[in-house]
Design a protein around this motif. Structure first.
Motif, PDB file in Angstrom:
ATOM      1  N   PHE A  52       0.847  -1.202   0.000  1.00 54.11           N
ATOM      2  CA  PHE A  52       0.000   0.000   0.000  1.00 54.11           C
ATOM      3  C   PHE A  52       0.882   1.251   0.000  1.00 54.11           C
ATOM      4  CE2 PHE A  52      -2.410  -3.350   2.244  1.00 54.11           C
ATOM      5  CZ  PHE A  52      -3.451  -3.496   1.352  1.00 54.11           C
ATOM      6  N   SER A  53       1.867   1.233  -0.880  1.00 55.77           N
ATOM      7  CA  SER A  53       2.855   2.315  -0.928  1.00 55.77           C
ATOM      8  C   SER A  53       2.269   3.583  -1.545  1.00 55.77           C
ATOM      9  CB  SER A  53       4.078   1.882  -1.747  1.00 55.77           C
ATOM     10  OG  SER A  53       3.711   1.701  -3.108  1.00 55.77           O
ATOM     11  N   SER A  65      -8.640   5.312   0.959  1.00 53.05           N
ATOM     12  CA  SER A  65      -7.736   5.547  -0.164  1.00 53.05           C
ATOM     13  C   SER A  65      -7.863   4.438  -1.202  1.00 53.05           C
ATOM     14  CB  SER A  65      -6.290   5.604   0.340  1.00 53.05           C
ATOM     15  OG  SER A  65      -6.146   6.606   1.323  1.00 53.05           O
ATOM     16  N   VAL A  66      -7.507   4.769  -2.445  1.00 50.05           N
ATOM     17  CA  VAL A  66      -7.565   3.801  -3.536  1.00 50.05           C
ATOM     18  C   VAL A  66      -6.151   3.598  -4.093  1.00 50.05           C
ATOM     19  CG1 VAL A  66      -8.582   3.219  -5.774  1.00 50.05           C
ATOM     20  CG2 VAL A  66      -9.898   4.567  -4.118  1.00 50.05           C
ATOM     21  N   TYR A  67      -5.767   2.327  -4.218  1.00 55.81           N
ATOM     22  CA  TYR A  67      -4.433   1.973  -4.707  1.00 55.81           C
ATOM     23  C   TYR A  67      -4.545   1.170  -5.999  1.00 55.81           C
ATOM     24  CZ  TYR A  67      -3.046   3.117   0.075  1.00 55.81           C
ATOM     25  OH  TYR A  67      -2.837   3.757   1.277  1.00 55.81           O
ATOM     26  N   LYS A  68      -3.566   1.364  -6.860  1.00 54.30           N
ATOM     27  CA  LYS A  68      -3.452   0.525  -8.041  1.00 54.30           C
ATOM     28  C   LYS A  68      -2.656  -0.710  -7.660  1.00 54.30           C
ATOM     29  CE  LYS A  68      -1.600   0.487 -12.776  1.00 54.30           C
ATOM     30  NZ  LYS A  68      -0.874   1.269 -13.811  1.00 54.30           N
ATOM     31  N   GLY A  69      -3.147  -1.881  -8.048  1.00 54.02           N
ATOM     32  CA  GLY A  69      -2.466  -3.121  -7.700  1.00 54.02           C
ATOM     33  C   GLY A  69      -2.405  -4.085  -8.862  1.00 54.02           C
ATOM     34  N   THR A  70      -1.383  -4.927  -8.864  1.00 55.07           N
ATOM     35  CA  THR A  70      -1.265  -5.963  -9.887  1.00 55.07           C
ATOM     36  C   THR A  70      -1.236  -7.317  -9.199  1.00 55.07           C
ATOM     37  OG1 THR A  70       0.015  -4.468 -11.289  1.00 55.07           O
ATOM     38  CG2 THR A  70       0.063  -6.805 -11.857  1.00 55.07           C
ATOM     39  N   LEU A  71      -2.233  -8.145  -9.464  1.00 54.95           N
ATOM     40  CA  LEU A  71      -2.344  -9.447  -8.823  1.00 54.95           C
ATOM     41  C   LEU A  71      -1.330 -10.426  -9.427  1.00 54.95           C
ATOM     42  CD1 LEU A  71      -6.243  -9.678  -8.657  1.00 54.95           C
ATOM     43  CD2 LEU A  71      -4.674  -8.900  -6.862  1.00 54.95           C
ATOM     44  N   SER A  72      -1.212 -11.577  -8.805  1.00 54.77           N
ATOM     45  CA  SER A  72      -0.200 -12.567  -9.219  1.00 54.77           C
ATOM     46  C   SER A  72      -0.402 -13.050 -10.646  1.00 54.77           C
ATOM     47  CB  SER A  72      -0.210 -13.762  -8.260  1.00 54.77           C
ATOM     48  OG  SER A  72      -1.505 -14.339  -8.208  1.00 54.77           O
ATOM     49  N   ASP A  73      -1.643 -12.968 -11.154  1.00 56.87           N
ATOM     50  CA  ASP A  73      -1.896 -13.386 -12.540  1.00 56.87           C
ATOM     51  C   ASP A  73      -1.846 -12.211 -13.511  1.00 56.87           C
ATOM     52  OD1 ASP A  73      -4.148 -12.107 -11.740  1.00 56.87           O
ATOM     53  OD2 ASP A  73      -5.513 -13.790 -12.045  1.00 56.87           O
ATOM     54  N   ALA A  74      -1.203 -11.110 -13.085  1.00 55.37           N
ATOM     55  CA  ALA A  74      -0.957  -9.922 -13.907  1.00 55.37           C
ATOM     56  C   ALA A  74      -2.198  -9.075 -14.166  1.00 55.37           C
ATOM     57  CB  ALA A  74      -0.295 -10.297 -15.229  1.00 55.37           C
ATOM     58  N   ILE A  75      -3.299  -9.352 -13.483  1.00 56.14           N
ATOM     59  CA  ILE A  75      -4.507  -8.526 -13.636  1.00 56.14           C
ATOM     60  C   ILE A  75      -4.347  -7.259 -12.795  1.00 56.14           C
ATOM     61  CG2 ILE A  75      -6.974  -8.356 -13.147  1.00 56.14           C
ATOM     62  CD1 ILE A  75      -7.211 -11.309 -13.798  1.00 56.14           C
ATOM     63  N   THR A  76      -4.587  -6.102 -13.414  1.00 48.18           N
ATOM     64  CA  THR A  76      -4.497  -4.829 -12.712  1.00 48.18           C
ATOM     65  C   THR A  76      -5.854  -4.484 -12.106  1.00 48.18           C
ATOM     66  OG1 THR A  76      -2.817  -4.067 -14.274  1.00 48.18           O
ATOM     67  CG2 THR A  76      -3.894  -2.389 -12.929  1.00 48.18           C
ATOM     68  N   VAL A  77      -5.834  -4.086 -10.838  1.00 45.86           N
ATOM     69  CA  VAL A  77      -7.075  -3.788 -10.124  1.00 45.86           C
ATOM     70  C   VAL A  77      -6.932  -2.469  -9.360  1.00 45.86           C
ATOM     71  CG1 VAL A  77      -7.773  -6.202  -9.853  1.00 45.86           C
ATOM     72  CG2 VAL A  77      -6.324  -5.126  -8.103  1.00 45.86           C
ATOM     73  N   ALA A  78      -8.049  -1.952  -8.914  1.00 44.65           N
ATOM     74  CA  ALA A  78      -8.069  -0.813  -7.991  1.00 44.65           C
ATOM     75  C   ALA A  78      -8.493  -1.346  -6.627  1.00 44.65           C
ATOM     76  CB  ALA A  78      -9.038   0.253  -8.481  1.00 44.65           C
TER      77      ALA A  78
END
Length: 338
Positions: A52-53, A65-78
């Motif tokens: 959560f940097s 707060s809303v963070y951009k994240g990339t899951l282990s299967d390369a899917i980008t999520v909010a």
């Protein structure tokens, strides 16, 4: 064919038709049930957002707060993380979960999963690469042309039409504003943030609430009496239409109790629309100038109808969608013939 065979065939036909009817109903109104949501743990979210940097932070709201994240299967999520120290955050999380599990529409942000324990609550949402309408309206480097704005207006109105008229239990968003309209990679608009949304019960046309929405966008009856209704969302949509045309917020210093954004635009219809419209979409002498003036004037009139002081005087979202589509069609036709 004997009687037993006939009965068997009849039963099969009835079951198949019943299954199809249920399937069609589910596709029209409801998403996959919560039990089928993808399971995502707190640890997975920490890894996806680099703990959560600050570099992953893409937005902040009233409750977190809303963070951009990339899951282990390369899917980008909010990842929307609720600040549980803020009063109302628990209620906001519960409200979003309740609303989001029962709705599905191309112009609503999709929920992928939730992560909840005693001291952590988050929603995992579809990532919108083009950010918010707020960002685009007030960007110094990017602009939205008239057709893009019309498409976004239609997208937002279509989402509200679905929430108000396309569900067994109507949903009131309660906080429509540019920050809560997100744009995907194709610039399709998606309404987001159902943290203070309300569901109307059977026979209800309004609710009373102590939760305040955003000043400038909420309807008069919401601000004075805490009354929320689908007509309140219509009012907010009218203010949003005005802001999209003028690039002025309803809370800008130039507007006072004597001269609101609504009054400002109402006067412009009798004097000069060109003086109040965002200069990036309208320049005197440009190609299709007359077509644009007619288009913008029609949207202003619709916005004023939506933001009538009395709830009963406001246009419903079914008619708003239809009118916006007519305005766009007329503009395209006029632009081709000039």
């Amino acid at each position: 064919m004997d009687q037993r065979s006939i009965l068997l065939v009849t039963l099969v036909i009835i079951l198949v038709r019943r299954h199809k009817w249920k399937g069609n109903k589910q596709n029209r109104e409801t998403p996959l049930p919560l039990a089928t949501w993808r399971r995502i743990s707190y640890h997975q979210l920490r890894v996806a957002t680099d703990g959560f940097s600050e570099s992953s932070l893409i937005g902040a709201g009233n409750f977190g707060s809303v963070y951009k994240g990339t899951l282990s299967d390369a899917i980008t999520v909010a990842v929307k993380v609720f600040n549980l120290h803020i009063d109302g955050a628990f209620r906001s999380f519960d409200s979003e979960c309740e609303v989001m599990q029962s709705i599905r529409h191309r112009n609503l942000v999709k929920i992928i999963s939730s992560c909840s324990n005693e001291d952590f609550k988050a929603l995992i949402l579809e990532f919108m690469p083009n950010g918010s309408l707020e960002k685009w309206l007030y960007s110094r480097t990017s602009t939205l042309n008239i057709l893009q704005r019309l498409d976004i207006m239609i997208d937002v109105a279509s989402a509200l039409e679905y929430l108000h008229h396309g569900l067994q239990t109507p949903v009131i968003h309660c906080d429509l504003k540019p920050e809560n309209v997100l744009l995907d990679g194709d610039m399709v608009a998606h309404v987001s943030d159902f943290g203070i949304a309300k569901l109307l019960g059977e026979g209800e046309t309004m609710k009373q609430t102590m939760t305040m929405a955003t000043i400038g966008y909420m309807a008069p009856e919401y601000g004075t009496s805490g009354i929320v209704s689908t007509e309140g969302d219509v009012y907010s949509s009218g203010i949003l239409l005005m802001e999209m045309l003028t690039r002025n917020k309803p809370t800008d210093e130039m507007f006072t109790s004597e001269m609101s954004l609504k009054d400002f635009l109402k006067e412009s219809l009798f004097h000069s629309v060109t003086k109040v419209i965002d200069a990036t979409i309208l320049q005197e002498g440009e190609v299709h100038y007359t077509a644009k003036i007619n288009c913008i004037s029609s949207v202003i009139e619709l916005a004023l109808d939506c933001s009538a002081e009395s709830p009963s005087g406001r246009t419903n979202m079914v008619d708003v969608v239809a009118e916006l589509k007519k305005i766009k069609t007329r503009y395209l036709k006029d632009a081709r013939t000039r």
